[in-house]
Structures are given as structure tokens and as C-alpha cells.
Scaffold this active site. Structure first.
Site, mmCIF file in Angstrom:
data_model
loop_
_atom_site.group_PDB
_atom_site.id
_atom_site.type_symbol
_atom_site.label_atom_id
_atom_site.label_comp_id
_atom_site.label_asym_id
_atom_site.label_seq_id
_atom_site.Cartn_x
_atom_site.Cartn_y
_atom_site.Cartn_z
ATOM 1 C CD GLU A 174 0.402 -18.523 -10.516
ATOM 2 O OE1 GLU A 174 0.060 -18.864 -11.679
ATOM 3 O OE2 GLU A 174 1.366 -17.779 -10.278
ATOM 4 C CG ASN A 215 2.665 -19.119 -3.867
ATOM 5 O OD1 ASN A 215 2.715 -18.261 -2.990
ATOM 6 N ND2 ASN A 215 3.316 -18.990 -5.018
ATOM 7 C CG HIS A 251 4.339 -11.144 -8.753
ATOM 8 N ND1 HIS A 251 5.723 -11.094 -8.701
ATOM 9 C CD2 HIS A 251 4.002 -12.464 -8.738
ATOM 10 C CE1 HIS A 251 6.204 -12.330 -8.681
ATOM 11 N NE2 HIS A 251 5.192 -13.172 -8.694
ATOM 12 C CD GLU A 279 5.743 -16.371 -6.790
ATOM 13 O OE1 GLU A 279 5.638 -15.763 -7.880
ATOM 14 O OE2 GLU A 279 5.295 -17.522 -6.617
ATOM 15 C CG ASP A 281 7.965 -8.612 -8.534
ATOM 16 O OD1 ASP A 281 6.758 -8.295 -8.592
ATOM 17 O OD2 ASP A 281 8.423 -9.582 -9.169
#
Length: 464
Positions: A174, A215, A251, A279, A281
Site C-alpha cells: 500500500e 501489493n 476488497h 486479498e 472479499d
């Protein structure tokens, strides 16, 4: 600085790692077969596991995990369904070095050992981040030279500890703001933008076999932030800095899969790096219902299909595979149900969306059911606190009774939100006067304290 592709020795070591991982997958087939037949939590065992469907398409399907939960049904599913594991928190700096010079590798070691025992890869997460750093680091006053030494030593210590055992590292996590500018962090403010190149170079030196990733989140579609990441990766490659892949966290919010997802994956691949969905979801406003679950299935299928369509999209990892192990509800109040399995370890439509996008033929579970799941929330030398959650989908309850049989002499000493009685090893818990009703799409929970000695295995529960 040494390019990730300039050394034939490092190329050979990374190819060797992939070969060992493939061999481990084959060797673990018997283990997986036994897991698929164990317990009610894997009732969809007749379906081809996601890890096998992914392998057939050249993709590794993974999940983030909590190390302390890798037992019982949670462990069975994590081992059987997924080809890679990402420690959710266990490898972050604040976890591994809470006090300067004092290290705690227990949970990270447990996850790595579990993965190796189940023929799985490990994605290391994460070496450099602005969050979840230890207080001694963030509260210190460091010169640039001191900060650089601290970061170099941390990367060398952690990546070096697991040398040869990690398939890929999220080296830098990030680094960008939403507008594509660099995020103001301890690292950027203290060392400048080249902290990223330095971190990648130090990680390559510590573990030449591992693939090295940057990432970030909100970079799934083509936008200002993903374009900044694209330009950074292109610049790093031109400079000869070791960079092997880009992680798109994903996300996502229900119904908002970016239309340019596949296009974005492809443009990174065209730079000559691998891409991983790291990641994934997809959260919804609670409570869930059949329409939301159907949309979630379509979204999971779309994300998986975008990855499947690009050869260099090599890994798709869900950020926790069960709603009982998801960060979403505590972070986004009123939202949740973001993972492929519900809190009772039953596969949701989202699971079948992933499977279908990978070419699987699946048999959805029966609809109209209420289930109960037993978890150990905390445990100490002689006692523990347990919880049972009842959930309904396509059905409802006006009253309920949950039973189980302990296998290691555990004894309930106190309960709340239920009337519990124990006779020998047999436990029976009935609803209290105020919580017998469980609506379609709803849930209720009750808790208890109990004693144990020698062992505390999770029992199978029956809802009657």
C-alpha cells in the site's frame, strides 16, 4: 541494484521452488482425499477442490488464515480447498517483533509448517507497510540512516528466516494514495520513494527463490492509483530493480467489480510481471439474502474469470474463506458476509462462482437450512470460553436446542443466552426465553465458560 531476471542462479532457484511446490501438491493428494471425507463441514466434498480446479488452469487458489484456528473443520477446509496460505497478521512487523530485539515467530511458523504438511505454497505478508508496526518503531525518533538500517535488518531477518520456504513476498504494501501520489508514511517521509527499490533489493538478497511483489488496494481497475503503480513497476524494471509481481488486493463491494479488471491485469502482465489477486472479499450490507448472495456469486465468478483469462495472473487468494474469520464486519459496521463460506463452514453461492469460473461442475448445497457452529473464543491453562452461533438461510426457527458430546472431559461451568445442562460428556443447550426466534437470514449466539485438561478438541454439534 540487481535485476530480478539478471541472475541465472536466482532464476534457477525460483524455478526449483516452483518445481518443489508442484511435487508437493501431487504428494499431498492422499492427505487431501482424507480431509475431504472428514466432518460435516466439508459436505460438498464430492466437488473438485478449488486448489485442483485452479491447478488445472495454471492458477494457485489461496486463502488468508489465522494460525491459531488451523484445527478442526477450519483446518480441514484450509488444507483441502486451497493451494496457498497467506498469514493474515502473523508475519507483520508488529506481530514478529513486538519489542525491539524480541521476536515471536510462533504463529508464522505454525502456518508455514501447516502449508508444508498440506503441499501448499505460502505467500509472505508483509515486509514493509505503514500499518501494524510495533510501537517502539513508530514511536521512535530515527535519522534516515538509522531508519534505513532498521528496515534492511527487518527484511533480512524475516525473509531470511523463511528462506526457500516462501513462494512470494508482499514486500511493499500500500505505497500509494487514491490520486496516485505516494502515501505519507514512516518510510516515504524518512527515506523517500527509493525505500521501495531498496526493500525489493534487500528481499532478493535475503531469499533469492521468492517472487517479490508490490501489493495495494483500489488498483483492480484502470484508474489514477493503478496507473501510478503501473508506472512504478515499469520504472523499477527499467532500473534493474528486482520486481516479479503485482498484487491487486480486491476488497470489493457487492456489484462493483471494475469493468476494466481484466484489462488492468493484462497491462501489468504486458510489463513482464506476474499478477496475483491477493486479498479478495466482496462485502454486502447485512443481512444477506438470496438476491445479494446471487450477486456475490456473479462478482466472485467475474473476478476469477478475469484472472483465468490472463496467463500471468498466477494466484487468486481470498482474504479469509469463512465469514467467521473475516475482518469486514468489525471494520465496516453493518456490512459483512464477504467470503465464500458462511460462519458455519457451509459453502455459499460465492464458492460456486469461483469453482464455475475455473471450469468446475458443482452440486450446490440444499437450501432452506439452519445450522450451528461451535468455536473456542479464548483458552487458558485450565479453562476456555466457547461460543455457538445459529444461522438460518431459507428457513427459520421459533425455538432451538443444540447438543454435542465432549471427547476430552471438558465441563461447562457457566453459560449465557442459553440454558445449558451437562450429563457426563453430553451437553444440551436450549434457547432462553428471549432468543428462540431465528429468522431467515438471521443468527443468534450463546456463550459459555468451561474447564479442560489435557486437550480441548472441538466437538461436532447438532441442531435439533
Amino acid at each position: 541494484m540487481r535485476s530480478s531476471r539478471s541472475s541465472s542462479a536466482s532464476r534457477s532457484s525460483r524455478s526449483s521452488f516452483r518445481a518443489r511446490a508442484a511435487a508437493a501438491l501431487i504428494a499431498s493428494a492422499a492427505v487431501i482425499g482424507s480431509l475431504l471425507t472428514a466432518g460435516s463441514g466439508v459436505a460438498h466434498a464430492a466437488d473438485t477442490p478449488l486448489r485442483d480446479l485452479g491447478a488445472a488452469r495454471g492458477k494457485v487458489i489461496g486463502t488468508a488464515v489465522t494460525g491459531s484456528r488451523l484445527t478442526g473443520t477450519y483446518g480441514d477446509l484450509a488444507g483441502a480447498q486451497f493451494g496457498s496460505l497467506t498469514p493474515g497478521n502473523a508475519m507483520k512487523w508488529g506481530s514478529v517483533e513486538p519489542s525491539r530485539g524480541t521476536f515471536d515467530w510462533a504463529e508464522a511458523d505454525r502456518i508455514v509448517a501447516f502449508a508444508e504438511a498440506h503441499g501448499q505454497q505460502v505467500r509472505g505478508h508483509t515486509l514493509v507497510w505503514h500499518s501494524q508496526n510495533p510501537g517502539w518503531l513508530t514511536g521512535g525518533s530515527w535519522t534516515p540512516a538509522e531508519l534505513r538500517t532498521l528496515l534492511r535488518d527487518h527484511i533480512g531477518t524475516e525473509a531470511g528466516r523463511y528462506k526457500g520456504r516462501i513462494a512470494a513476498w508482499d514486500v511493499v504494501n500500500e505505497p500509494f494514495n487514491e490520486d496516485g501520489t505516494y502515501r505519507s508514511t514512516l518510510w516515504y517521509d524518512g527515506l523517500g520513494a527509493d525505500y521501495i527499490a531498496d526493500a525489493l533489493t534487500w528481499a532478493r538478497a535475503a531469499d533469492p527463490a521468492a517472487e517479490l511483489y508490490i501489493n495495494d488496494y483500489n488498483v483492480e481497475g484502470v484508474n489514477a492509483k493503478s496507473t501510478a503503480l503501473y508506472n512504478l513497476v515499469r520504472s523499477l524494471k527499467e532500473r534493474g530493480v528486482p520486481i516479479d509481481g503485482v498484487g491487486l488486493q480486491a476488497h470489493l463491494i457487492l456489484g462493483q467489480v471494475p469493468a476494466t479488471f481484466q484489462q488492468n491485469i493484462q497491462r501489468f502482465a504486458d510489463l513482464g510481471v506476474d499478477v496475483a489477486i491477493t486479498e479478495l472479499d466482496i462485502r454486502m450490507t447485512l443481512p444477506s439474502d438470496s438476491a445479494k448472495l446471487a450477486q456475490q456469486k456473479a462478482d466472485y465468478k467475474a473476478v476469477t474469470a478475469a484472472c483465468a483469462a490472463v496467463a500471468r495472473c498466477v494466484n487468486l487468494t481470498v482474504w479469509g474463506f469463512t465469514d467467521s474469520d473475516s475482518w469486514v464486519e468489525s471494520t465496516f459496521p453493518g456490512q459483512g458476509a464477504a467470503t465464500p463460506y458462511d460462519a458455519n463452514y457451509a459453502p455459499k453461492p460465492a464458492y460456486y462462482g469461483i469453482s464455475e469460473a475455473l471450469g468446475g461442475t458443482t452440486t450446490p448445497p440444499p437450501t432452506g437450512a439452519c445450522t450451528a457452529v461451535y468455536t473456542v473464543q479464548s483458552q487458558w491453562n485450565t479453562g476456555f470460553t466457547g461460543n455457538v452461533t445459529l444461522s438460518c438461510s431459507g428457513a427459520s426457527l421459533s425455538s432451538w436446542r443444540v447438543t454435542w458430546t465432549y471427547g476430552a472431559g471438558q465441563r461447562i461451568t457457566q453459560s449465557w443466552n442459553a440454558d445449558c445442562a451437562q450429563s457426563g460428556a453430553a451437553v444440551s443447550c436450549r434457547n432462553a426465553a428471549y432468543n428462540g426466534g431465528v429468522p431467515d437470514g438471521g443468527s443468534v449466539s450463546f456463550g459459555f465458560n468451561a474447564s479442560w485438561s489435557g486437550g480441548n478438541p472441538v466437538p461436532e454439534v447438532t441442531l435439533g
